[in-house]
Enzyme design. Structure first.
Site, short mmCIF file in Angstrom:
data_model
loop_
_atom_site.label_atom_id
_atom_site.label_comp_id
_atom_site.label_asym_id
_atom_site.label_seq_id
_atom_site.Cartn_x
_atom_site.Cartn_y
_atom_site.Cartn_z
CG ASP A 190 -2.54 0.38 0.70
OD1 ASP A 190 -2.91 1.70 0.61
OD2 ASP A 190 -3.61 -0.65 0.86
CG ASP A 199 -4.82 0.22 18.23
OD1 ASP A 199 -4.14 -0.53 19.52
OD2 ASP A 199 -6.08 1.19 17.85
CG HIS A 230 -4.99 3.70 0.84
ND1 HIS A 230 -4.66 2.17 0.90
CD2 HIS A 230 -6.76 4.14 0.43
CE1 HIS A 230 -5.91 2.43 0.12
NE2 HIS A 230 -6.63 2.85 0.33
CG ASN A 243 -3.57 -1.53 21.99
OD1 ASN A 243 -4.34 -1.77 21.95
ND2 ASN A 243 -2.66 -1.31 21.54
CB VAL A 247 -9.99 0.18 16.32
CG1 VAL A 247 -10.62 1.44 15.95
CG2 VAL A 247 -8.31 0.22 15.51
CB VAL A 374 -5.60 -11.90 -7.25
CG1 VAL A 374 -6.51 -10.77 -6.07
CG2 VAL A 374 -4.85 -12.12 -7.69
CB SER A 422 -9.43 1.08 0.27
OG SER A 422 -8.54 1.22 -1.13
#
Length: 606
Positions: A190, A199, A230, A243, A247, A374, A422
């Protein structure tokens, strides 16, 4: 409000900037499937710079830079796998330089400022194909690349409530069974990843992270960092740590490695970058890779174009190499609301110079999404609807996942919401990582098969564009992925029945959700399993019953739990006196005011 889709014309990688600086389809860079991002809700978090601007640079590589000249273009030179020394010598003898070489797949990345370079090289013995990968010059930065900025980190607030996208695919239930294995490594191909985000840091693998921008591995520390927002957002959806902060990712126990495929300043994902990324994935043991982009500058690569044919072949070889090494590639379908099974025109290519409108056919491929092997991911909107922006296509879409208003990590310790295919893709990647965690030694082909088999069917809506069956259609493929099934709770075939339709639970009211059971002989078992997923504040208000086909009532929950929220539990009921076949109901009775909710889903296992 739906966050803007980050704006490449690409179907695979749509990105949304956290500041709202979204990339638009057709603009530079082929982020597949990201709508614009809404501002972070973290008070101290800083908004990342707009995607169209290059981040501040920390340093450049120390080595002497090659002489760059205007007009330098990049080419894939395709030859037989193995020793490419003769072809590399021919590159140098015909006005080019070898920028990188991937001998295991017979792909050389060559640079040349000579307008006749490609035609000359096509006549060289041993050369199978040659294709330009750009219609613009290679940036001078390719010879002396700057390191991306290392952003200051905001403090991550305490608390990580379960988000709607995670409960929609039952990731929150899967965590209690298997949060994922640290032996499973996921590659984020990416714009890069902010590895210092609180996080992400617990699960980040720096040793196997790299930049593949320009088509050559750059292993300097930090070269993998995000040049946009992104990649960091995608990484959080896959594997943000459990944790107590921010999120939780679909697979919070697995490891993630960053492979920056995007170039700085424009977030272009050229073919040589993708080739480098896939070869790296294969060589570094990535079990799954996330690909939320398409290869620039062509939204669709057509085999009757001599340059695009070489791009198809080079990236295809790299994908096949990665899979041969045990890596499954999963990619976004794109955000143009386009039927990939009935292609007619492409008006967004080439996006690195001046796009033109051209007539295309289904032979033209969105890469890497439409390459063999894929997994192609479409986006759900709210619930099990099609996201308005999501591409579709019978026989093209494999599975679907939530892709609207997805809240995840962004660089600098912050959080933001993005929409796009995405955002759907990392949910599927996380589920694939859970499958691999629960099945050590599983092959890419077997993960593909399990993703399909364990997905929950979604019927076509009243939309003529949706073709196929409930089991497999052009909007959702095999259906929406299921994280709970991925970790080993898949019931025996023919003995499992589920209702995923939402039923609202109003104040002081009763609602019933039915399941029609067929094909089960005799009576129900003494150990009938009743899986219940009710979203409701203050569950002390609720009485929950299982109602057998003959009307017999079995109480599962009777106004216990006080102020706790939600019921996500599997109950065991002795229903051996009941005939199995017939309509069973989950009855929910709300006995007080002020708190409401819904039956999100429930199931029966015989």
């Amino acid at each position: 409000m739906t966050p803007p889709i980050s704006g490449r014309p690409r179907r695979t990688l749509v990105l949304a900037a956290t500041l709202g600086a979204a990339l638009a389809f057709g603009t530079p860079g082929a982020l597949a499937g990201t709508l614009p991002v809404t501002p972070s809700t973290t008070p101290a978090a800083k908004t990342p710079a707009p995607a169209a601007k290059a981040p501040a640079t920390a340093s450049r590589s120390a080595g002497a830079s090659a002489a760059w000249v205007a007009g330098t273009r990049a080419y894939l030179v395709i030859t037989a796998p193995g020793d490419s020394s003769a072809v590399r010598s021919a590159v140098a003898a015909n006005g080019g330089t070898v920028f990188s070489a991937f001998d295991a797949i017979g792909v050389i990345v060559a640079h040349s400022a000579s307008s006749g370079f490609a035609a000359t090289m096509r006549g060289v013995t041993g050369v199978q194909q040659v294709g330009a990968t750009r219609t613009s010059d290679v940036p001078a930065d390719a010879y002396n690349p700057a390191l991306p900025a290392d952003p200051a980190q905001a403090s991550t607030p305490a608390g990580e409530p379960v988000r709607a996208d995670m409960s929609q695919i039952k990731a929150d239930q899967a965590w209690a069974v298997n949060p994922g294995s640290a032996s499973v490594k996921v590659g984020i191909l990416d714009t890069g990843v902010d590895d210092r985000h609180q996080d992400l840091a617990p699960n980040f693998d720096a040793a196997d992270s790299v930049s593949c921008a320009y088509g050559k591995p750059d292993t300097r520390a930090g070269a993998w960092r995000d040049v946009d927002t992104h990649g960091t957002h995608v990484a959080g959806t896959v594997a943000a740590a459990k944790n107590g902060k921010g999120v939780v990712g679909v697979a919070p126990g697995v490891k993630i490695a960053a492979v920056r495929v995007a170039e700085p300043g424009n977030s272009f994902f050229f073919a040589e970058n993708t080739v480098c990324g896939f070869v790296w994935a294969g060589d570094h043991g990535f079990k799954v890779t996330n690909n939320s982009y398409y290869t620039d500058p062509w939204q669709f690569n057509c085999p009757d174009n001599i340059d695009q044919a070489a791009i198809i072949e080079g990236v295809k070889r790299a994908q096949e190499y990665a899979e041969s090494k045990g890596s499954l590639q999963i990619a976004a379908a794109g955000n143009e609301n386009y039927d990939l099974a009935h292609k007619t025109t492409d008006s967004a290519s080439p996006n690195d110079s001046t796009p033109v409108t051209r007539t295309i056919t289904n032979a033209c491929l969105d890469i890497p999404t439409e390459l063999p092997g894929v997994v192609t991911v479409a986006a759900n909107g709210t619930g099990v609807t099609k996201a308005s922006f999501s591409n579709y296509g019978q026989g093209v879409i494999d599975v679907a996942a939530p892709g609207s208003n997805v809240y995840s990590t962004v660089p600098g310790g912050g959080y933001g919401s993005k929409s796009g295919t995405s955002m759907a893709t990392p949910h599927v990647v996380g589920v694939a990582a859970l499958i691999a965690s629960a099945n050590p030694g599983i092959t890419p082909a077997q993960i593909r098969a399990k993703l399909a088999a364990q997905a929950n069917d979604i019927a076509c809506p009243s939309d003529s564009r949706c073709t196929g069956t409930t089991a497999n259609n052009s909007f959702f493929g095999e259906g929406q992925v299921d994280a709970l099934k991925a970790v080993g709770t898949t019931p025996p075939p023919g003995a499992y029945f589920e209702n995923l339709t939402d039923f609202t639970v109003n104040d002081n009211a009763t609602v019933e959700s039915p399941i029609a059971v067929t094909g089960v002989s005799g009576n129900a078992p003494a150990t009938l399993k009743v899986g219940v997923d009710i979203k409701h504040t203050y569950i002390g208000d609720l009485k929950v019953d299982l109602v057998a086909p003959d009307g017999t009532v079995y109480t599962l929950h009777n106004r216990t739990g006080g102020s706790a929220d939600n019921i996500a539990q599997t109950y065991t009921v002795n229903a051996s006196s009941e005939v199995a076949n017939g309509t069973w109901k989950l009855r929910v009775n709300d006995n007080a005011a002020s708190d409401t909710g819904k039956i999100d889903a429930w199931n029966l296992t015989f």
